[in-house]
Write a protein that holds these residues in place. Structure first.
Motif, PDB file in Angstrom:
ATOM      1  N   THR A  54       0.836  -1.206   0.000  1.00  0.00           N
ATOM      2  CA  THR A  54       0.000   0.000   0.000  1.00  0.00           C
ATOM      3  C   THR A  54       0.868   1.252   0.000  1.00  0.00           C
ATOM      4  O   THR A  54       0.601   2.204  -0.742  1.00  0.00           O
ATOM      5  CB  THR A  54      -0.949  -0.004   1.221  1.00  0.00           C
ATOM      6  OG1 THR A  54      -1.808  -1.142   1.118  1.00  0.00           O
ATOM      7  CG2 THR A  54      -1.768   1.264   1.300  1.00  0.00           C
ATOM      8  N   ARG A  57       2.531   1.590  -3.389  1.00  0.00           N
ATOM      9  CA  ARG A  57       1.551   2.048  -4.395  1.00  0.00           C
ATOM     10  C   ARG A  57       1.263   3.532  -4.229  1.00  0.00           C
ATOM     11  O   ARG A  57       1.188   4.268  -5.212  1.00  0.00           O
ATOM     12  CB  ARG A  57       0.242   1.267  -4.274  1.00  0.00           C
ATOM     13  CG  ARG A  57       0.295  -0.098  -4.893  1.00  0.00           C
ATOM     14  CD  ARG A  57      -0.999  -0.811  -4.743  1.00  0.00           C
ATOM     15  NE  ARG A  57      -1.915  -0.374  -5.790  1.00  0.00           N
ATOM     16  CZ  ARG A  57      -3.039  -0.985  -6.076  1.00  0.00           C
ATOM     17  NH1 ARG A  57      -3.415  -2.054  -5.405  1.00  0.00           N
ATOM     18  NH2 ARG A  57      -3.812  -0.540  -7.040  1.00  0.00           N
ATOM     19  N   HIS A  60       3.705   5.599  -5.808  1.00  0.00           N
ATOM     20  CA  HIS A  60       3.827   5.328  -7.248  1.00  0.00           C
ATOM     21  C   HIS A  60       5.117   4.590  -7.604  1.00  0.00           C
ATOM     22  O   HIS A  60       5.704   4.815  -8.651  1.00  0.00           O
ATOM     23  CB  HIS A  60       3.693   6.619  -8.062  1.00  0.00           C
ATOM     24  CG  HIS A  60       2.468   7.392  -7.729  1.00  0.00           C
ATOM     25  ND1 HIS A  60       1.214   6.997  -8.118  1.00  0.00           N
ATOM     26  CD2 HIS A  60       2.301   8.518  -6.992  1.00  0.00           C
ATOM     27  CE1 HIS A  60       0.318   7.857  -7.656  1.00  0.00           C
ATOM     28  NE2 HIS A  60       0.949   8.784  -6.965  1.00  0.00           N
ATOM     29  N   SER A  63       2.742  -0.747  -9.048  1.00  0.00           N
ATOM     30  CA  SER A  63       1.342  -0.664  -9.438  1.00  0.00           C
ATOM     31  C   SER A  63       0.751  -2.059  -9.360  1.00  0.00           C
ATOM     32  O   SER A  63       1.474  -3.059  -9.433  1.00  0.00           O
ATOM     33  CB  SER A  63       1.191  -0.088 -10.849  1.00  0.00           C
ATOM     34  OG  SER A  63       1.843  -0.909 -11.787  1.00  0.00           O
ATOM     35  N   TYR A  73       1.318  -7.361  -8.811  1.00  0.00           N
ATOM     36  CA  TYR A  73       2.104  -6.146  -8.625  1.00  0.00           C
ATOM     37  C   TYR A  73       3.304  -6.121  -9.557  1.00  0.00           C
ATOM     38  O   TYR A  73       3.905  -7.153  -9.846  1.00  0.00           O
ATOM     39  CB  TYR A  73       2.563  -6.022  -7.169  1.00  0.00           C
ATOM     40  CG  TYR A  73       1.417  -5.692  -6.259  1.00  0.00           C
ATOM     41  CD1 TYR A  73       1.038  -4.375  -6.039  1.00  0.00           C
ATOM     42  CD2 TYR A  73       0.677  -6.700  -5.656  1.00  0.00           C
ATOM     43  CE1 TYR A  73      -0.040  -4.067  -5.235  1.00  0.00           C
ATOM     44  CE2 TYR A  73      -0.409  -6.403  -4.846  1.00  0.00           C
ATOM     45  CZ  TYR A  73      -0.759  -5.086  -4.645  1.00  0.00           C
ATOM     46  OH  TYR A  73      -1.832  -4.783  -3.862  1.00  0.00           O
ATOM     47  N   LYS A  76       6.819   0.162 -11.197  1.00  0.00           N
ATOM     48  CA  LYS A  76       6.436   1.209 -12.152  1.00  0.00           C
ATOM     49  C   LYS A  76       7.623   1.655 -12.985  1.00  0.00           C
ATOM     50  O   LYS A  76       7.461   2.077 -14.112  1.00  0.00           O
ATOM     51  CB  LYS A  76       5.818   2.403 -11.429  1.00  0.00           C
ATOM     52  CG  LYS A  76       4.380   2.147 -11.027  1.00  0.00           C
ATOM     53  CD  LYS A  76       3.704   3.424 -10.697  1.00  0.00           C
ATOM     54  CE  LYS A  76       2.466   3.504 -11.547  1.00  0.00           C
ATOM     55  NZ  LYS A  76       1.741   4.728 -11.376  1.00  0.00           N
TER      56      LYS A  76
END
Length: 114
Positions: A54, A57, A60, A63, A73, A76
């Motif tokens: 969490t 995420r 960022h 993702s 998952y 990024k």
């Protein structure tokens, strides 16, 4: 603009500042994984893995994409793996420096005892 970049960096590194988050990122560097796979690989409870995901995420860094009833998952930005590799090299450099200092101390101690 400089201050914005410094704040971004500080927040980014803050998001990385947990051993379990680092381990999760290393695992995701090997390929996309769902929570159960991550849990199994790190040997940690689901709630702690989910909490760390969490945070990652929210910043960022990772993702999640729904795959049936699971969330898979992914990193990024794959450059995060390079960043972790650089951090490992810095750590290794510190170890080399520490070993060198310890070796010098041992030589000095041996010289004093003679």
């Amino acid at each position: 603009m400089n201050l914005e970049m410094q704040r971004f960096k500080a927040e980014f590194f803050k998001a990385l500042a947990h051993p379990l988050r680092i381990r999760i990122l290393e695992l995701l560097g090997e390929g996309d994984k769902n929570v159960n796979e991550i849990q199994t690989l790190v040997g940690s409870e689901g709630s702690s893995v989910s909490q760390q995901l969490t945070i990652l995420r929210a910043k960022h860094i990772v993702s999640g994409k729904k795959d049936g009833n699971r969330v898979v998952y992914t990193l990024k930005d794959p450059m995060i793996i390079e960043l972790l590799a650089v951090a490992r090299q810095i750590f290794n450099n510190h170890l080399v420096d520490t070993i060198t200092i310890l070796d010098k101390l041992i030589v000095e101690q041996d010289a004093e005892e003679e």
